[in-house]
Enzyme design. Structure first.
Site, PDB file in Angstrom:
ATOM      1  N   HIS A  99      -6.615  -5.756  -2.040  1.00 27.77           N
ATOM      2  CA  HIS A  99      -7.266  -5.894  -0.736  1.00 27.77           C
ATOM      3  C   HIS A  99      -7.500  -7.365  -0.393  1.00 27.77           C
ATOM      4  O   HIS A  99      -8.396  -7.701   0.359  1.00 27.77           O
ATOM      5  CB  HIS A  99      -8.580  -5.100  -0.702  1.00 27.77           C
ATOM      6  CG  HIS A  99      -8.358  -3.621  -0.833  1.00 27.77           C
ATOM      7  ND1 HIS A  99      -9.138  -2.807  -1.609  1.00 27.77           N
ATOM      8  CD2 HIS A  99      -7.410  -2.813  -0.299  1.00 27.77           C
ATOM      9  CE1 HIS A  99      -8.679  -1.554  -1.539  1.00 27.77           C
ATOM     10  NE2 HIS A  99      -7.635  -1.538  -0.753  1.00 27.77           N
TER      11      HIS A  99
ATOM     12  N   ARG B 165       0.826  -1.209   0.000  1.00 32.16           N
ATOM     13  CA  ARG B 165       0.000   0.000   0.000  1.00 32.16           C
ATOM     14  C   ARG B 165       0.862   1.262   0.000  1.00 32.16           C
ATOM     15  O   ARG B 165       0.496   2.269  -0.623  1.00 32.16           O
ATOM     16  CB  ARG B 165      -0.910  -0.015   1.230  1.00 32.16           C
ATOM     17  CG  ARG B 165      -1.902   1.139   1.256  1.00 32.16           C
ATOM     18  CD  ARG B 165      -2.923   0.942   2.374  1.00 32.16           C
ATOM     19  NE  ARG B 165      -3.968   1.945   2.337  1.00 32.16           N
ATOM     20  CZ  ARG B 165      -4.258   2.754   3.367  1.00 32.16           C
ATOM     21  NH1 ARG B 165      -3.549   2.672   4.486  1.00 32.16           N
ATOM     22  NH2 ARG B 165      -5.225   3.630   3.257  1.00 32.16           N
TER      23      ARG B 165
ATOM     24  N   ASN C 158      -3.225   8.851   4.932  1.00 33.24           N
ATOM     25  CA  ASN C 158      -2.010   8.228   5.464  1.00 33.24           C
ATOM     26  C   ASN C 158      -1.917   8.259   6.986  1.00 33.24           C
ATOM     27  O   ASN C 158      -1.394   7.319   7.594  1.00 33.24           O
ATOM     28  CB  ASN C 158      -0.760   8.940   4.897  1.00 33.24           C
ATOM     29  CG  ASN C 158      -0.597   8.741   3.402  1.00 33.24           C
ATOM     30  OD1 ASN C 158      -1.028   7.719   2.859  1.00 33.24           O
ATOM     31  ND2 ASN C 158       0.010   9.707   2.732  1.00 33.24           N
TER      32      ASN C 158
ATOM     33  N   HIS D  66       0.486   4.480  -2.374  1.00 36.20           N
ATOM     34  CA  HIS D  66       0.262   5.837  -1.856  1.00 36.20           C
ATOM     35  C   HIS D  66       1.400   6.780  -2.239  1.00 36.20           C
ATOM     36  O   HIS D  66       1.207   7.993  -2.290  1.00 36.20           O
ATOM     37  CB  HIS D  66       0.072   5.796  -0.341  1.00 36.20           C
ATOM     38  CG  HIS D  66      -1.316   5.430   0.072  1.00 36.20           C
ATOM     39  ND1 HIS D  66      -1.908   5.836   1.239  1.00 36.20           N
ATOM     40  CD2 HIS D  66      -2.255   4.680  -0.562  1.00 36.20           C
ATOM     41  CE1 HIS D  66      -3.139   5.363   1.322  1.00 36.20           C
ATOM     42  NE2 HIS D  66      -3.367   4.645   0.240  1.00 36.20           N
TER      43      HIS D  66
HETATM   44  C1  HEM Z   1      -9.670   1.860  -5.277  1.00 38.50           C
HETATM   45  C2  HEM Z   1      -9.506   2.742  -4.317  1.00 38.50           C
HETATM   46  C3  HEM Z   1      -9.004   2.349  -2.947  1.00 38.50           C
HETATM   47  C4  HEM Z   1      -9.574   2.679  -1.779  1.00 38.50           C
HETATM   48  C5  HEM Z   1     -10.809   3.554  -1.590  1.00 38.50           C
HETATM   49  C6  HEM Z   1      -8.804   2.062  -0.732  1.00 38.50           C
HETATM   50  C7  HEM Z   1      -9.066   2.172   0.615  1.00 38.50           C
HETATM   51  C8  HEM Z   1      -8.399   1.509   1.602  1.00 38.50           C
HETATM   52  C9  HEM Z   1      -8.695   1.619   3.001  1.00 38.50           C
HETATM   53  C10 HEM Z   1      -9.753   2.510   3.614  1.00 38.50           C
HETATM   54  C11 HEM Z   1      -7.856   0.789   3.665  1.00 38.50           C
HETATM   55  C12 HEM Z   1      -7.796   0.567   5.166  1.00 38.50           C
HETATM   56  C13 HEM Z   1      -6.899   1.615   5.788  1.00 38.50           C
HETATM   57  C14 HEM Z   1      -6.963   1.607   7.288  1.00 38.50           C
HETATM   58  O1  HEM Z   1      -7.817   0.945   7.872  1.00 38.50           O
HETATM   59  O2  HEM Z   1      -6.133   2.311   7.922  1.00 38.50           O
HETATM   60  C15 HEM Z   1      -7.032   0.150   2.685  1.00 38.50           C
HETATM   61  C16 HEM Z   1      -6.063  -0.781   2.980  1.00 38.50           C
HETATM   62  C17 HEM Z   1      -5.234  -1.357   2.033  1.00 38.50           C
HETATM   63  N1  HEM Z   1      -5.179  -1.037   0.698  1.00 38.50           N
HETATM   64 FE1  HEM Z   1      -6.493   0.123  -0.301  1.00 38.50          FE
HETATM   65  N2  HEM Z   1      -7.774   1.367  -1.294  1.00 38.50           N
HETATM   66  C18 HEM Z   1      -7.842   1.522  -2.638  1.00 38.50           C
HETATM   67  C19 HEM Z   1      -6.958   1.018  -3.569  1.00 38.50           C
HETATM   68  C20 HEM Z   1      -5.845   0.259  -3.270  1.00 38.50           C
HETATM   69  C21 HEM Z   1      -4.799  -0.095  -4.197  1.00 38.50           C
HETATM   70  C22 HEM Z   1      -4.744   0.366  -5.648  1.00 38.50           C
HETATM   71  C23 HEM Z   1      -3.901  -0.858  -3.510  1.00 38.50           C
HETATM   72  C24 HEM Z   1      -2.612  -1.498  -3.991  1.00 38.50           C
HETATM   73  C25 HEM Z   1      -2.378  -1.852  -5.219  1.00 38.50           C
HETATM   74  C26 HEM Z   1      -4.383  -0.983  -2.161  1.00 38.50           C
HETATM   75  C27 HEM Z   1      -3.789  -1.736  -1.183  1.00 38.50           C
HETATM   76  C28 HEM Z   1      -4.213  -1.798   0.124  1.00 38.50           C
HETATM   77  C29 HEM Z   1      -3.629  -2.686   1.107  1.00 38.50           C
HETATM   78  C30 HEM Z   1      -2.550  -3.738   0.853  1.00 38.50           C
HETATM   79  C31 HEM Z   1      -4.253  -2.393   2.325  1.00 38.50           C
HETATM   80  C32 HEM Z   1      -3.943  -3.015   3.700  1.00 38.50           C
HETATM   81  C33 HEM Z   1      -2.775  -2.243   4.293  1.00 38.50           C
HETATM   82  C34 HEM Z   1      -2.330  -2.681   5.670  1.00 38.50           C
HETATM   83  O3  HEM Z   1      -2.825  -3.653   6.220  1.00 38.50           O
HETATM   84  O4  HEM Z   1      -1.441  -1.978   6.209  1.00 38.50           O
HETATM   85  N3  HEM Z   1      -5.538  -0.271  -2.048  1.00 38.50           N
HETATM   86  N4  HEM Z   1      -7.369   0.611   1.431  1.00 38.50           N
END
Ligand code: HEM
Ligand SMILES: *[C@@H]1O[C@H](CO)[C@@H](O)[C@H](O)[C@H]1NC(C)=O
Ligand SMILES: *[C@@H]1O[C@H](CO)[C@@H](O)[C@H](O)[C@H]1NC(C)=O
Ligand SMILES: *[C@@H]1O[C@H](CO)[C@@H](O)[C@H](O)[C@H]1NC(C)=O
Ligand SMILES: *[C@@H]1O[C@H](CO)[C@@H](O)[C@H](O)[C@H]1NC(C)=O
Ligand SMILES: *[C@@H]1O[C@H](CO)[C@@H](O)[C@H](O)[C@H]1NC(C)=O
Ligand SMILES: *[C@@H]1O[C@H](CO)[C@@H](O)[C@H](O)[C@H]1NC(C)=O
Length: 280
Positions: free
Chosen positions: A191, A60, A92, A64
């Site tokens: 995800h 992620r 972030n 970002h």
């Molecule tokens: C399409 C739009 C996207 C939205 C609205 C979104 C939103 C989010 C949100 C709200 C979280 C949880 C953050 C938290 O609870 O602090 C998250 C986690 C995550 N996102 Fe996304 N995301 C998007 C796209 C992506 C993309 C493009 C990737 C990577 C290619 C990605 C990879 C991840 C990963 C791996 C996590 C877990 C991170 C962790 O456990 O530290 N996301 N995302």
């Protein structure tokens, strides 16, 4: 689908640097830091022993980074007289993580080949190896990114997708970095691992899109499970939930399988994905 998501991660990285003048290539460090991949892998494996979530977090972090000013490691810059750090932008702050592990990788690389490997390349390589070590597919990472010397907090606020964005806005934010609807759907497959805080889940459980009702695309049993961790009132809004309840730390295609089974704690709903596919 894992492979498609991986290829699109590359697409993301490449699209986001388009415009930079220098050409990236796989062998960039062959002469100056031939062990770069091995060194990153070693630090990642060690970090993973203490933190099973780290591979998702680093994946992620790369995303970002790339969405704001391209893949230039600007997300790593701290506040200074000339820098307003992106780390405190809403998407972030208390959410993006893994910075100490990036520092550990950088330190290991500085020991082996001082002043050679950019932090932007470290983020790209770390994401690639993280997916690989999580059971996901492999892809080639063209290298040679230059680190930025500026950050843009407003950019991070504006450009990064928010869980509250509607589809039109999400499409626009991806289009802004050269990614299309197929990329949006495939990259959402990331995800398949990592965690999500209750604050991003509760609307779906209790007040979806301001309706005062749960998200109708959420399976009732799964909703009950999430509600235990994320009660309507008095809960811990930072409490963590698996993004993929079936294989929480594995990079596979379960994000999409979960959507079919109405179990997406966050991300696009089945209805939204079907609408996107129809539009294409
Ligand atoms: C399409 C739009 C996207 C939205 C609205 C979104 C939103 C989010 C949100 C709200 C979280 C949880 C953050 C938290 O609870 O602090 C998250 C986690 C995550 N996102 Fe996304 N995301 C998007 C796209 C992506 C993309 C493009 C990737 C990577 C290619 C990605 C990879 C991840 C990963 C791996 C996590 C877990 C991170 C962790 O456990 O530290 N996301 N995302
Ligand atoms: C960095 O600067 C931002 C914006 O001025 C501020 O919100 C944040 O608290 C600062 N962080 C630290 C650690 O000083
Ligand atoms: C970031 O999170 C901290 C809590 O850890 C909070 O005090 C601070 O106000 C937040 N910064 C911004 C800019 O929202
Ligand atoms: C920061 O990003 C915003 C977009 O949100 C843009 O309007 C602004 O020009 C950028 N600032 C710099 C100095 O690049
Ligand atoms: C999507 O959100 C944007 C920004 O909040 C808003 O201007 C727009 O009207 C919304 N579009 C739809 C189709 O809901
Ligand atoms: C649900 O959300 C809407 C808008 O976001 C808000 O106006 C309403 O008060 C909320 N309802 C409940 C029961 O929390
Ligand atoms: C809330 O959950 C977070 C993440 O698991 C944890 O670090 C924190 O200590 C919890 N806070 C409270 C008050 O239980």
């Amino acid at each position: 689908m894992g492979a498609a998501a991986a290829l699109l991660l590359v697409a993301m990285a490449v699209a986001a640097v388009a415009g930079a003048s220098a050409q990236l290539f796989d062998e960039y460090y062959d002469g100056t830091c031939p062990d770069v991949h091995r060194i990153v892998r070693r630090v990642l494996k060690r970090a993973h022993q203490d933190d099973p979530r780290i591979f998702a977090s680093l994946t992620r972090l790369h995303f970002h980074d790339c969405f704001v000013q391209g893949c230039d490691a600007s997300i790593l810059l701290d506040n200074s007289t000339s820098i307003v750090s992106e780390k405190f932008a809403a998407p972030n702050n208390n959410s993006a993580r893994g910075y100490p592990v990036v520092d550990a990788i950088k330190a290991a690389l500085e020991e082996a080949c001082p002043g050679v490997v950019s932090c932007a390349d470290i983020l790209a390589i770390a994401a690639k190896i993280s997916v690989e070590l999580s059971g996901g597919p492999r892809w080639r990472v063209p290298l040679g990114r230059r680190d930025g010397t500026t950050a843009n907090l407003t950019g991070a606020e504006d450009k990064l997708p928010s869980p509250r964005d509607n589809l039109t806005t999400l499409r626009q934010k991806f289009a802004d970095v050269g990614l299309d609807v197929t990329d949006l759907v495939a990259l959402s497959g990331a995800h398949t691992f990592g965690r999500v805080q209750c604050q991003f889940v509760t609307d779906r459980l209790y007040n979806f899109s301001g309706t005062g009702r749960p998200d109708p695309t959420l399976d009732a049993g799964y909703r009950a499970l999430l509600a235990k961790s994320c009660p309507r009132r008095g809960g811990n809004s930072s409490a963590l939930n698996d993004l993929d309840p079936t294989t929480p730390d594995t990079f596979d295609k379960n994000y999409f399988a979960n959507i079919e089974e109405k179990k997406p704690p966050r991300g696009l709903s089945r209805v939204e994905i079907l609408r996107l596919i129809e539009e294409e």
